[in-house]
Structure formats: structure tokens, C-alpha cells
Design an enzyme around this catalytic site. Structure first.
Site, PDB file in Angstrom:
ATOM      1  N   GLY A  19       6.890 -18.534  25.283  1.00  0.00           N
ATOM      2  CA  GLY A  19       7.809 -17.698  26.046  1.00  0.00           C
ATOM      3  C   GLY A  19       9.279 -18.069  25.952  1.00  0.00           C
ATOM      4  N   THR A  20       9.724 -18.561  24.792  1.00  0.00           N
ATOM      5  CA  THR A  20      11.169 -18.842  24.695  1.00  0.00           C
ATOM      6  C   THR A  20      11.963 -17.532  24.660  1.00  0.00           C
ATOM      7  OG1 THR A  20      11.257 -19.010  22.269  1.00  0.00           O
ATOM      8  CG2 THR A  20      10.790 -21.043  23.490  1.00  0.00           C
ATOM      9  N   ASN A  21      11.401 -16.498  24.070  1.00  0.00           N
ATOM     10  CA  ASN A  21      12.092 -15.193  24.119  1.00  0.00           C
ATOM     11  C   ASN A  21      12.112 -14.666  25.553  1.00  0.00           C
ATOM     12  OD1 ASN A  21      13.030 -14.086  21.428  1.00  0.00           O
ATOM     13  ND2 ASN A  21      11.002 -14.894  20.900  1.00  0.00           N
ATOM     14  N   ARG A  51     -10.579  -2.743  22.766  1.00  0.00           N
ATOM     15  CA  ARG A  51      -9.116  -2.870  22.825  1.00  0.00           C
ATOM     16  C   ARG A  51      -8.555  -1.880  23.836  1.00  0.00           C
ATOM     17  NH1 ARG A  51      -6.129  -5.467  19.322  1.00  0.00           N
ATOM     18  NH2 ARG A  51      -7.647  -5.488  17.663  1.00  0.00           N
ATOM     19  N   MET A  69       0.472 -11.585  21.181  1.00  0.00           N
ATOM     20  CA  MET A  69      -0.217 -11.602  19.894  1.00  0.00           C
ATOM     21  C   MET A  69      -1.497 -10.752  19.894  1.00  0.00           C
ATOM     22  SD  MET A  69       2.076 -13.254  18.452  1.00  0.00           S
ATOM     23  CE  MET A  69       1.654 -13.932  16.857  1.00  0.00           C
ATOM     24  N   LEU A  96      -1.946  -3.358  19.855  1.00  0.00           N
ATOM     25  CA  LEU A  96      -2.147  -2.394  20.934  1.00  0.00           C
ATOM     26  C   LEU A  96      -2.857  -1.152  20.412  1.00  0.00           C
ATOM     27  CD1 LEU A  96       1.407  -2.723  22.475  1.00  0.00           C
ATOM     28  CD2 LEU A  96      -0.724  -3.530  23.517  1.00  0.00           C
ATOM     29  N   HIS A 117       9.913  -9.342  16.179  1.00  0.00           N
ATOM     30  CA  HIS A 117       9.131  -9.870  15.052  1.00  0.00           C
ATOM     31  C   HIS A 117      10.033 -10.803  14.238  1.00  0.00           C
ATOM     32  CE1 HIS A 117       5.945  -9.976  12.109  1.00  0.00           C
ATOM     33  NE2 HIS A 117       6.858  -9.819  11.173  1.00  0.00           N
ATOM     34  N   GLU A 141       1.375   1.820  13.852  1.00  0.00           N
ATOM     35  CA  GLU A 141       1.192   0.910  12.725  1.00  0.00           C
ATOM     36  C   GLU A 141       1.838  -0.432  13.078  1.00  0.00           C
ATOM     37  OE1 GLU A 141       2.821   3.859  12.417  1.00  0.00           O
ATOM     38  OE2 GLU A 141       1.186   5.055  11.562  1.00  0.00           O
ATOM     39  N   ASP A 194       3.963  -3.647  13.342  1.00  0.00           N
ATOM     40  CA  ASP A 194       5.304  -4.062  12.927  1.00  0.00           C
ATOM     41  C   ASP A 194       6.090  -2.931  12.269  1.00  0.00           C
ATOM     42  OD1 ASP A 194       4.785  -6.588  13.955  1.00  0.00           O
ATOM     43  OD2 ASP A 194       3.983  -7.324  12.065  1.00  0.00           O
TER      44      ASP A 194
HETATM   45  C1  GAR Z   1       8.314 -15.453  18.210  1.00  0.00           C
HETATM   46  O1  GAR Z   1       8.741 -16.036  17.002  1.00  0.00           O
HETATM   47  C2  GAR Z   1       8.011 -13.981  18.004  1.00  0.00           C
HETATM   48  O2  GAR Z   1       8.893 -13.344  17.119  1.00  0.00           O
HETATM   49  C3  GAR Z   1       6.632 -14.059  17.413  1.00  0.00           C
HETATM   50  O3  GAR Z   1       5.977 -15.038  18.201  1.00  0.00           O
HETATM   51  C4  GAR Z   1       6.945 -16.002  18.623  1.00  0.00           C
HETATM   52  C5  GAR Z   1       6.841 -16.160  20.117  1.00  0.00           C
HETATM   53  O4  GAR Z   1       7.679 -17.191  20.564  1.00  0.00           O
HETATM   54  N1  GAR Z   1       5.961 -12.794  17.464  1.00  0.00           N
HETATM   55  C6  GAR Z   1       5.229 -12.320  16.471  1.00  0.00           C
HETATM   56  O5  GAR Z   1       5.011 -12.935  15.442  1.00  0.00           O
HETATM   57  C7  GAR Z   1       4.659 -10.945  16.720  1.00  0.00           C
HETATM   58  N2  GAR Z   1       4.271 -10.334  15.490  1.00  0.00           N
HETATM   59  P1  GAR Z   1       8.019 -17.349  22.097  1.00  0.00           P
HETATM   60  O6  GAR Z   1       6.679 -17.304  22.859  1.00  0.00           O
HETATM   61  O7  GAR Z   1       8.656 -18.706  22.184  1.00  0.00           O
HETATM   62  O8  GAR Z   1       8.918 -16.251  22.504  1.00  0.00           O
END
Ligand code: GAR
Length: 190
Positions: A14-16, A67, A92, A95, A111, A145, A147
Site C-alpha cells: 500500500g505505498t500507493n 469472480r 492483484m 475484475l 500499472h 481487457e 491493463d
Molecule cells: C505497484 O508497483 C503497482 O503498480 C503494482 O503493484 C505494486 C503495488 O505496490 N500493480 C500492478 O502490478 C497491477 N498490475 P503498493 O502496494 O506499494 O502500492
């Protein structure tokens, strides 16, 4: 100011999410996070949300037979929390078409590549292995689709000679945090 009510979907660190929490703490930021939903009970991002006083929910996808049933439960929880918009931040799970249609143009994802290059898992390593000189990240609207979908923000990083797959991924992640905040702001003020 009326703020956009956002639910953030996570599966991990969860850094984003943290970058979005920090941005939303600003009085003049046009969005607020009202729910953080994870498909994994041990996702560290849930601790980040709790620390920020944000409601959390865990829905384990393994408890559902399809799903779509999992997605229906998520939709129910997100709706009842009052969310108007969804940010996927390291969520991850693919959907269902049903969910994507339901939240059409109100559902965005980050992404770690310059889409349309390097879709799917381990995008940073895919880029590193391909020997690209420029890598980066993309925030985009979600379509059925994987990404794909209209791009809101992209940010690039240079791949240096001494980079490794891990150092590149770290550089991209830093850019992701900027890109996600920018994308959410751009969406709100469009
Ligand atoms: C991030 O790099 C994000 O872009 C990637 O997972 C990581 C999550 O990091 N997402 C994907 O690859 C989705 N296709 P975070 O939990 O530290 O935010």
C-alpha cells in the site's frame, strides 16, 4: 469544497495508498478516501488506512465460488460505504466484466510500466529484461481487457547502466506515487 468519495482497493503494502492518503490530507485536495478494501487480511496497507482513521474492509476472494460473486460483494460494500470512485492500488485481482461495466469511467488503476508495453505481472522486470532505456508507470481507466483503457497520467524513468531489476522497480514505484496523486487530481478537476 465537496470532495470526491473514493474507495481504494489493495492487496499488499500500500505505498500507493499511502501517497493517496497523504495527498487527501490536504484541505485543498479534491478527493477523500472513505474506504480501503483488501482481498488479503494481512495486507500492510490496511494498517496504513487504520492509522489514518479510514474504514477498512477485507473480502477474501477465496470465500467466493466465482469472480463475479466476489465482485458483487465488493460492489455492495463499496456502494454502502458511499464511494463514488475507485482507485486500484496494487490490487492483484482481475475484475469481472460486470464490475468494470458497473464502474465504467469511475475505476482507475496504476500499472508499473509505460502501457501499452509490458502488461501483466512483474512489468518492471519485463521492462528491465527487454533492455529498454526508458521505463515508467501508467494510471489509466479500467476496461475489461487487462491493463487496457484510456491513459490519464504516465511518468517515465531512465534505466541507467548500473540499474538492477530491483533498483528499477524502486525508481518506478517512487514515480507511481506522484503519478497516482496527479491522476486523481486531474480526474477531479477535469
Ligand atoms: C505497484 O508497483 C503497482 O503498480 C503494482 O503493484 C505494486 C503495488 O505496490 N500493480 C500492478 O502490478 C497491477 N498490475 P503498493 O502496494 O506499494 O502500492
Amino acid at each position: 469544497m465537496t470532495k470526491l468519495k473514493v474507495a481504494v482497493l489493495i492487496s499488499g503494502g500500500g505505498t500507493n495508498l499511502q501517497a493517496l492518503i497523504d495527498a487527501c490530507a490536504g484541505d485543498d485536495f479534491p478527493a477523500e478516501i472513505i474506504l480501503v478494501l483488501s482481498n488479503k487480511a494481512d495486507a500492510y496497507g490496511l494498517q496504513r488506512a487504520k492509522k489514518a482513521g479510514i474504514n477498512t474492509s477485507v473480502i477474501n476472494h477465496k470465500d467466493f465460488s466465482s469472480r463475479e460473486k466476489f465482485d458483487q460483494k465488493m460492489d455492495e460494500v463499496i456502494k454502502s460505504a458511499g464511494a463514488e470512485f475507485i482507485c486500484m492500488a496494487g490490487f492483484m485481482r482481475l475484475l469481472s466484466e460486470w464490475f468494470v461495466e458497473k464502474w465504467f469511467d469511475k475505476l482507475i488503476n496504476i500499472h508499473p510500466s509505460l502501457l501499452p508495453d509490458f502488461k501483466g505481472l512483474n512489468a518492471q522486470k519485463q521492462a528491465f529484461d527487454a533492455g529498454v532505456k526508458t521505463a515508467g508507470c501508467t494510471v489509466h481507466f479500467v476496461r475489461k481487457e487487462m491493463d487496457e483503457g484510456p491513459i490519464i497520467v504516465q511518468k517515465s524513468v531512465e534505466v541507467k547502466k548500473d540499474d538492477t531489476a530491483d533498483s528499477l522497480a524502486a525508481k518506478i514505484l517512487e514515480k507511481e506515487h506522484e503519478a497516482y496523486v496527479e491522476a486523481l487530481r486531474v480526474y477531479c478537476v477535469r
